[in-house]
Design a protein around this motif. Structure first.
Motif, PDB file in Angstrom:
ATOM      1  N   GLY A   1       0.785  -1.274   0.069  1.00 31.53           N
ATOM      2  CA  GLY A   1      -0.033  -0.017   0.050  1.00 31.53           C
ATOM      3  C   GLY A   1       0.755   1.186  -0.191  1.00 31.53           C
ATOM      4  O   GLY A   1       0.385   2.194  -0.655  1.00 31.53           O
ATOM      5  N   ASN A   2       1.862   1.453   0.774  1.00 32.04           N
ATOM      6  CA  ASN A   2       2.773   2.612   0.969  1.00 32.04           C
ATOM      7  C   ASN A   2       3.272   2.849  -0.375  1.00 32.04           C
ATOM      8  O   ASN A   2       3.517   3.956  -0.762  1.00 32.04           O
ATOM      9  N   ALA A   3       3.852   1.821  -1.084  1.00 27.60           N
ATOM     10  CA  ALA A   3       4.621   1.971  -2.550  1.00 27.60           C
ATOM     11  C   ALA A   3       3.660   2.700  -3.550  1.00 27.60           C
ATOM     12  O   ALA A   3       4.138   3.551  -4.079  1.00 27.60           O
ATOM     13  N   TYR A   4       2.441   2.245  -3.738  1.00 28.65           N
ATOM     14  CA  TYR A   4       1.430   2.752  -4.400  1.00 28.65           C
ATOM     15  C   TYR A   4       1.065   4.238  -4.018  1.00 28.65           C
ATOM     16  O   TYR A   4       0.909   5.106  -4.684  1.00 28.65           O
ATOM     17  N   TYR A   5       0.901   4.136  -2.578  1.00 29.86           N
ATOM     18  CA  TYR A   5       0.383   5.691  -2.203  1.00 29.86           C
ATOM     19  C   TYR A   5       1.345   6.700  -2.371  1.00 29.86           C
ATOM     20  O   TYR A   5       1.012   7.872  -2.776  1.00 29.86           O
ATOM     21  N   ASN A   6       2.568   6.406  -2.172  1.00 27.31           N
ATOM     22  CA  ASN A   6       3.636   7.303  -2.161  1.00 27.31           C
ATOM     23  C   ASN A   6       4.492   7.381  -3.529  1.00 27.31           C
ATOM     24  O   ASN A   6       5.157   8.161  -3.521  1.00 27.31           O
ATOM     25  N   GLY A   7       4.000   6.441  -4.309  1.00 28.29           N
ATOM     26  CA  GLY A   7       4.971   6.174  -5.513  1.00 28.29           C
ATOM     27  C   GLY A   7       6.434   6.092  -5.531  1.00 28.29           C
ATOM     28  O   GLY A   7       7.371   6.271  -6.016  1.00 28.29           O
ATOM     29  N   ASP A   8       6.483   5.081  -4.407  1.00 31.20           N
ATOM     30  CA  ASP A   8       7.935   4.469  -4.240  1.00 31.20           C
ATOM     31  C   ASP A   8       8.242   3.135  -5.152  1.00 31.20           C
ATOM     32  O   ASP A   8       7.878   1.871  -5.024  1.00 31.20           O
ATOM     33  N   GLY A   9       8.835   3.307  -6.331  1.00 34.48           N
ATOM     34  CA  GLY A   9       9.231   2.443  -7.016  1.00 34.48           C
ATOM     35  C   GLY A   9       8.102   2.031  -7.994  1.00 34.48           C
ATOM     36  O   GLY A   9       8.234   1.147  -9.118  1.00 34.48           O
ATOM     37  N   VAL A  10       7.112   2.706  -8.014  1.00 30.30           N
ATOM     38  CA  VAL A  10       5.900   2.215  -9.045  1.00 30.30           C
ATOM     39  C   VAL A  10       5.359   3.640  -9.158  1.00 30.30           C
ATOM     40  O   VAL A  10       5.417   4.698  -8.434  1.00 30.30           O
ATOM     41  N   GLN A  11       4.351   3.816 -10.244  1.00 27.66           N
ATOM     42  CA  GLN A  11       3.518   4.927 -10.586  1.00 27.66           C
ATOM     43  C   GLN A  11       2.557   5.207  -9.288  1.00 27.66           C
ATOM     44  O   GLN A  11       1.723   4.470  -8.804  1.00 27.66           O
ATOM     45  N   GLU A  12       2.516   6.427  -8.886  1.00 29.51           N
ATOM     46  CA  GLU A  12       1.794   6.753  -7.701  1.00 29.51           C
ATOM     47  C   GLU A  12       0.260   6.510  -7.924  1.00 29.51           C
ATOM     48  O   GLU A  12      -0.047   6.893  -8.922  1.00 29.51           O
ATOM     49  N   ASP A  13      -0.655   5.864  -7.129  1.00 31.12           N
ATOM     50  CA  ASP A  13      -1.668   5.521  -7.276  1.00 31.12           C
ATOM     51  C   ASP A  13      -2.494   5.260  -5.975  1.00 31.12           C
ATOM     52  O   ASP A  13      -2.490   4.423  -5.302  1.00 31.12           O
ATOM     53  N   ASN A  14      -2.966   6.515  -5.308  1.00 29.84           N
ATOM     54  CA  ASN A  14      -3.506   6.589  -3.865  1.00 29.84           C
ATOM     55  C   ASN A  14      -4.561   5.554  -3.719  1.00 29.84           C
ATOM     56  O   ASN A  14      -4.528   4.841  -2.693  1.00 29.84           O
ATOM     57  N   ALA A  15      -5.598   5.524  -4.767  1.00 32.44           N
ATOM     58  CA  ALA A  15      -6.623   4.445  -4.809  1.00 32.44           C
ATOM     59  C   ALA A  15      -6.117   3.018  -4.517  1.00 32.44           C
ATOM     60  O   ALA A  15      -6.615   2.255  -3.814  1.00 32.44           O
ATOM     61  N   LYS A  16      -5.171   2.549  -5.246  1.00 32.79           N
ATOM     62  CA  LYS A  16      -4.683   1.231  -5.154  1.00 32.79           C
ATOM     63  C   LYS A  16      -3.888   1.029  -3.986  1.00 32.79           C
ATOM     64  O   LYS A  16      -4.017   0.029  -3.403  1.00 32.79           O
TER      65      LYS A  16
END
Length: 99
Positions: A1-16
């Motif tokens: 969840g943190n990776a997606y919410y913050n865009g860490d290494g992945v495209q930021e996607d708050n909903a995901k």
């Protein structure tokens, strides 16, 4: 969840990120529950944030107990909420020590 919410290494996607936190929280992941509380608090949904923090504080997550303390000091949480969080947190810590 943190990776997606913050865009860490992945495209930021708050909903995901929120979706992953929700799934993890339902499975008992305390950090995800706390993160959901942070998210709700940022949106101004303090009642929902408080609910998430109470659950994670009762699971022994100290940062959630601290957030409830800050909410109490800001007049958002009641004295009863804060006392409930402290009792629940202490019970969880004692339970972990006994194992």
């Amino acid at each position: 969840g943190n990776a997606y919410y913050n865009g860490d290494g992945v495209q930021e996607d708050n909903a995901k990120g929120i979706e992953f936190w929700s799934e993890a929280a339902m499975q008992g992941h305390v950090g995800s529950r706390h993160s959901l509380g942070n998210h709700e608090g940022r949106k101004g949904n303090y009642v929902r944030a408080l609910r998430h923090y109470l659950i994670s504080a009762k699971m022994g997550y100290e940062e959630s107990a601290e957030m409830i303390k800050m909410m109490f000091m800001d007049g958002i949480a009641t004295k009863e909420h804060y006392a409930e969080a402290l009792r629940g947190h202490q019970d969880a810590v004692e339970e972990m020590k006994s194992h």
